[in-house]
Design a protein around this motif. Sequence first.
Motif, mmCIF file in Angstrom:
data_model
loop_
_atom_site.group_PDB
_atom_site.id
_atom_site.type_symbol
_atom_site.label_atom_id
_atom_site.label_comp_id
_atom_site.label_asym_id
_atom_site.label_seq_id
_atom_site.Cartn_x
_atom_site.Cartn_y
_atom_site.Cartn_z
ATOM 1 N N ASP A 161 101.650 84.008 4.069
ATOM 2 C CA ASP A 161 101.554 83.363 5.384
ATOM 3 C C ASP A 161 100.582 84.161 6.258
ATOM 4 O O ASP A 161 100.978 84.996 7.073
ATOM 5 N N TYR A 162 99.303 83.891 6.093
ATOM 6 C CA TYR A 162 98.233 84.679 6.720
ATOM 7 C C TYR A 162 98.212 84.460 8.229
ATOM 8 O O TYR A 162 98.134 83.332 8.705
ATOM 9 N N GLN B 185 91.062 83.057 0.699
ATOM 10 C CA GLN B 185 91.435 81.711 0.247
ATOM 11 C C GLN B 185 91.062 81.543 -1.215
ATOM 12 O O GLN B 185 90.042 82.068 -1.675
ATOM 13 N N HIS B 186 91.882 80.755 -1.928
ATOM 14 C CA HIS B 186 91.668 80.582 -3.363
ATOM 15 C C HIS B 186 91.896 79.132 -3.764
ATOM 16 O O HIS B 186 92.652 78.392 -3.126
ATOM 17 N N MET C 84 94.428 78.000 -0.539
ATOM 18 C CA MET C 84 95.618 78.763 -0.172
ATOM 19 C C MET C 84 95.262 80.224 0.097
ATOM 20 O O MET C 84 94.572 80.862 -0.698
ATOM 21 N N TRP C 85 95.739 80.756 1.225
ATOM 22 C CA TRP C 85 95.536 82.159 1.552
ATOM 23 C C TRP C 85 96.540 82.998 0.766
ATOM 24 O O TRP C 85 97.745 82.758 0.809
ATOM 25 N N VAL C 86 96.022 84.012 0.053
ATOM 26 C CA VAL C 86 96.882 84.890 -0.739
ATOM 27 C C VAL C 86 96.468 86.333 -0.493
ATOM 28 O O VAL C 86 95.286 86.660 -0.403
ATOM 29 N N THR D 94 98.240 86.078 -9.191
ATOM 30 C CA THR D 94 98.787 84.843 -8.635
ATOM 31 C C THR D 94 97.694 84.001 -7.990
ATOM 32 O O THR D 94 97.702 82.764 -8.083
ATOM 33 N N SER D 95 96.733 84.660 -7.339
ATOM 34 C CA SER D 95 95.670 83.929 -6.636
ATOM 35 C C SER D 95 94.832 83.077 -7.579
ATOM 36 O O SER D 95 94.180 82.128 -7.142
#
Length: 496
Positions: free
Chosen positions: A88-89, A132-133, A138-140, A147-148
């Motif tokens: 949760d960036y 982001q990926h 999605m921000w990781v 996982t990213s």
Amino acid sequence: MFPEFNPHPIFKDYVRYETRRQFFRRGASLMGAAALGMLAPGLAKGAEKVASLSHAKNQPIGPHFAPRAKRVIYLHMVGGPPQMDLYDYKPAMGEYYDKDLPESIRMGQRLTTMTSGQARFPIAPSKYKFQQHGKSGMWVSELLPWTSKMVDDMCFIRSMHTEAINHEPAICYMQTGNQITGRPCLGSWVSYGLGSMNSSLPTFVVLVAKPTNTEQVQAISGRLWSSGYLPGQHAGVSFRSAGDPILYINNPNGVDAKVRRSMLDGLKALNEMNYHDVGDPETHTRINQYELAFRMQASVPELTDMSGEPESVYQLYGNEAKKPGTFANTALLARRMVERGVRFVQIYHNNWDTHANVSGRLPMQCKDVDQPCYGLIQDLKQRGMLDDTLVIWGGEFGRTIYSQGGLSKDNYGRDHHPRCFTMWMAGGGSKGGTIYGETDDFSYNIVKDPVHIHDFHATALQLLGMDHERFTFRYQGLDQRLTGVEASRVVRELIA
């Protein structure tokens, strides 16, 4: 068929101590059966036979509609992972470093006793970088490089919330849908509803992975995987990481398989006599469990022997997969289990309760689970099993944006936070590449698309082909269900 049997006085107590409600219910059934017998003798006998067989064999309900998922691997991160350090960036928090959490954000919400007495609530922005990926963007966190790589296979829920603020009730709530112990957990409900896929292995298995860092390990009670008020056969079977995978899996010296089989046959005859005299359905549960244990003496050693796994598999999960008891090892074992027909595998990974020393502990926690989670998803995908295997990852609540105790740019701590946290799913009909729900700039309150624990359970059951409102078990005069009596919804946006 059976010799004359004089029951022990304790069996008579079973009837003596029954409640008034049980007595009248039994009497009502008797009167109804008598009336049916007078009106339609053949129909009554047929119905009685079918009901007796169904009750005795504890047959599963079966799905209400075509399931998307046939099996589940649930990865529970015990202690509450900090969502703002992982998924949760919150870049705006950089400007709030060491400033107090505004009252307009907290709004008088409940705090734990660990921080309620603090004079200040200093904001602690995440010290970790985010990128982001994937196509989903999605921000990781940099703590999760493996996982990213697979975010487009994953379905993220950033708006989970709960009413529980302390570990024991919160874990219980997440697992059973209720903060009070004694209820069946999700794995037991799935076992009850869908039944076994392999008669030689348990339907529901529990694995407890040992974290690399053991600074603050939470107690994990076996009550979490009990069957509660469901028949005992639906309780989770806990596998051990050292020694025999299951206690007493081997026969003692001097007892071979033939002697064991003879003993079980005699025990079954005695239990059948008990059931004939008392009628307690748990007697058949016990018979079934003895028989399963006998079959497991052959199936479990093969299951837990990983010597045949190729080196490429260990490269996928990481070298820690070769060490019994590690998270990587249990993730690989979970794949072997679902591959052989285990319906539900529950893995607990401990030590996510980062009240202090986030910098020292969180990287180790993430390293424990990052590559193994990636390896598990890719392994299932390569074997054609991801489409009908639901993988769940998450804790019992989130963490606070403010620091517990002292604060420095190098380190900080975070308290429990039930108002919002992040979970993810993959496979089993979940919608990969989805990012659902939003929180405010402080990752403190949900601003869009909240998902309650009961909503999450309803959605998981939906993927398994079960209507959470119709999926019930009669207990104490009520039709009990996993999602309780509160209004719950299936989150359709999470389903492919």
